[in-house]
Design a protein around this motif. Sequence first.
Motif, PDB file in Angstrom:
ATOM      1  N   THR A  45       0.763  -1.077  -0.083  1.00  0.00           N
ATOM      2  CA  THR A  45      -0.078  -0.048   0.128  1.00  0.00           C
ATOM      3  C   THR A  45       0.546   1.228   0.048  1.00  0.00           C
ATOM      4  O   THR A  45       2.226   1.119  -0.188  1.00  0.00           O
ATOM      5  CB  THR A  45      -1.164  -0.216   0.990  1.00  0.00           C
ATOM      6  OG1 THR A  45      -0.344   0.188   2.487  1.00  0.00           O
ATOM      7  CG2 THR A  45      -2.095  -1.431   1.332  1.00  0.00           C
ATOM      8  N   LEU A  46       0.307   2.669  -0.506  1.00  0.00           N
ATOM      9  CA  LEU A  46       1.302   3.422  -0.035  1.00  0.00           C
ATOM     10  C   LEU A  46       1.630   3.690   1.399  1.00  0.00           C
ATOM     11  O   LEU A  46       2.653   4.548   1.111  1.00  0.00           O
ATOM     12  CB  LEU A  46       0.614   5.012  -0.843  1.00  0.00           C
ATOM     13  CG  LEU A  46       0.299   4.838  -2.019  1.00  0.00           C
ATOM     14  CD1 LEU A  46      -1.060   6.080  -3.055  1.00  0.00           C
ATOM     15  CD2 LEU A  46       1.277   5.119  -3.359  1.00  0.00           C
ATOM     16  N   GLY A  90       1.145  -5.099  -5.546  1.00  0.00           N
ATOM     17  CA  GLY A  90       0.213  -4.116  -5.472  1.00  0.00           C
ATOM     18  C   GLY A  90      -1.557  -4.218  -5.048  1.00  0.00           C
ATOM     19  O   GLY A  90      -1.463  -5.159  -4.541  1.00  0.00           O
ATOM     20  N   ASP A  91      -1.549  -3.159  -4.241  1.00  0.00           N
ATOM     21  CA  ASP A  91      -3.412  -2.340  -3.576  1.00  0.00           C
ATOM     22  C   ASP A  91      -3.703  -2.451  -4.860  1.00  0.00           C
ATOM     23  O   ASP A  91      -4.247  -1.627  -5.169  1.00  0.00           O
ATOM     24  CB  ASP A  91      -2.970  -1.455  -3.012  1.00  0.00           C
ATOM     25  CG  ASP A  91      -3.840  -0.777  -1.976  1.00  0.00           C
ATOM     26  OD1 ASP A  91      -4.939  -1.748  -2.019  1.00  0.00           O
ATOM     27  OD2 ASP A  91      -3.949  -0.392  -1.249  1.00  0.00           O
ATOM     28  N   LEU A  92      -4.549  -3.704  -4.978  1.00  0.00           N
ATOM     29  CA  LEU A  92      -5.759  -4.206  -6.108  1.00  0.00           C
ATOM     30  C   LEU A  92      -7.183  -3.258  -5.420  1.00  0.00           C
ATOM     31  O   LEU A  92      -7.781  -3.297  -6.643  1.00  0.00           O
ATOM     32  CB  LEU A  92      -5.399  -5.865  -5.646  1.00  0.00           C
ATOM     33  CG  LEU A  92      -4.556  -6.156  -6.232  1.00  0.00           C
ATOM     34  CD1 LEU A  92      -5.107  -7.597  -6.629  1.00  0.00           C
ATOM     35  CD2 LEU A  92      -4.128  -5.691  -7.718  1.00  0.00           C
ATOM     36  N   ALA A  93      -6.907  -2.971  -4.124  1.00  0.00           N
ATOM     37  CA  ALA A  93      -8.426  -2.142  -3.550  1.00  0.00           C
ATOM     38  C   ALA A  93      -7.673  -0.685  -4.212  1.00  0.00           C
ATOM     39  O   ALA A  93      -8.788   0.534  -4.435  1.00  0.00           O
ATOM     40  CB  ALA A  93      -8.331  -2.414  -2.258  1.00  0.00           C
ATOM     41  N   ARG A 100     -12.975   2.593 -10.479  1.00  0.00           N
ATOM     42  CA  ARG A 100     -14.332   3.040 -10.604  1.00  0.00           C
ATOM     43  C   ARG A 100     -14.483   4.629 -11.003  1.00  0.00           C
ATOM     44  O   ARG A 100     -15.439   4.998 -11.292  1.00  0.00           O
ATOM     45  CB  ARG A 100     -14.851   2.670  -9.435  1.00  0.00           C
ATOM     46  CG  ARG A 100     -14.981   0.935  -9.309  1.00  0.00           C
ATOM     47  CD  ARG A 100     -15.907   0.498  -8.340  1.00  0.00           C
ATOM     48  NE  ARG A 100     -15.613  -0.754  -7.686  1.00  0.00           N
ATOM     49  CZ  ARG A 100     -14.359  -1.527  -7.384  1.00  0.00           C
ATOM     50  NH1 ARG A 100     -14.030  -0.458  -6.667  1.00  0.00           N
ATOM     51  NH2 ARG A 100     -14.114  -2.796  -6.829  1.00  0.00           N
ATOM     52  N   ALA A 101     -13.935   4.834 -10.501  1.00  0.00           N
ATOM     53  CA  ALA A 101     -14.381   6.299 -10.392  1.00  0.00           C
ATOM     54  C   ALA A 101     -13.486   8.047 -11.312  1.00  0.00           C
ATOM     55  O   ALA A 101     -13.335   8.290 -11.473  1.00  0.00           O
ATOM     56  CB  ALA A 101     -12.725   7.010  -8.681  1.00  0.00           C
ATOM     57  N   GLY A 102     -12.546   6.756 -12.245  1.00  0.00           N
ATOM     58  CA  GLY A 102     -12.278   6.814 -13.554  1.00  0.00           C
ATOM     59  C   GLY A 102     -11.034   7.663 -13.826  1.00  0.00           C
ATOM     60  O   GLY A 102     -10.706   8.461 -14.168  1.00  0.00           O
TER      61      GLY A 102
END
Length: 192
Positions: A45-46, A90-93, A100-102
């Motif tokens: 994650t970041l 990587g953080d797939l979420a 989703r947010a484009g």
Amino acid sequence: MFMNTQVLIPNKPNVRHIRVETESEGVYWGFMHASEEQRARPCCTLEIIEEGIALQAYISRQQMLRQSGGNSGIGYFVLGSDAPVFSLGGDLALFAAAIRAGDRQKLLSTPCAAPMAPHGLQSVGNGSVKSIALVQGDALGGGFEIALACNMIVAEEGVTMRLPLKRFSDCSPAWAPIRSCAGGCLRTRRNE
């Protein structure tokens, strides 16, 4: 002449997702995925990356302080995990949320942020601290990148280390020349 006390006596970084332990002889231990939230999703994650960068800076300052006191011994930074895997990549979420947010910019910049942190693993304390990846459990994608960025990898038998980035051609990792040689999957085996 005024000197910054932060440089002279470094404060331990406020890290939530990396458990830090130190030994008197210059051995620093960092265990990723220390929080409940990270153990449930042990990925890059970041927050892990940002805490890792802060921890590298702290260890570098500690090593500088040790050396200024006449102790020129080499230090070690051992990076492991509190989760049953080293890291699942990587953080797939985060990627899914960006899709989703484009938010194309976030999607394209996030995977490329991860290689910025491992650069420091080769030069902690200007190279006077040797980094060791203690891989107990699988190291995939960005997690394997972090292990590769260390000076040495110590892995338990049977772990999988994989670089699936061939599918994500938008980002070239810091060790891109290795990528073409590494190919797909690496399985460790005991040499007998």
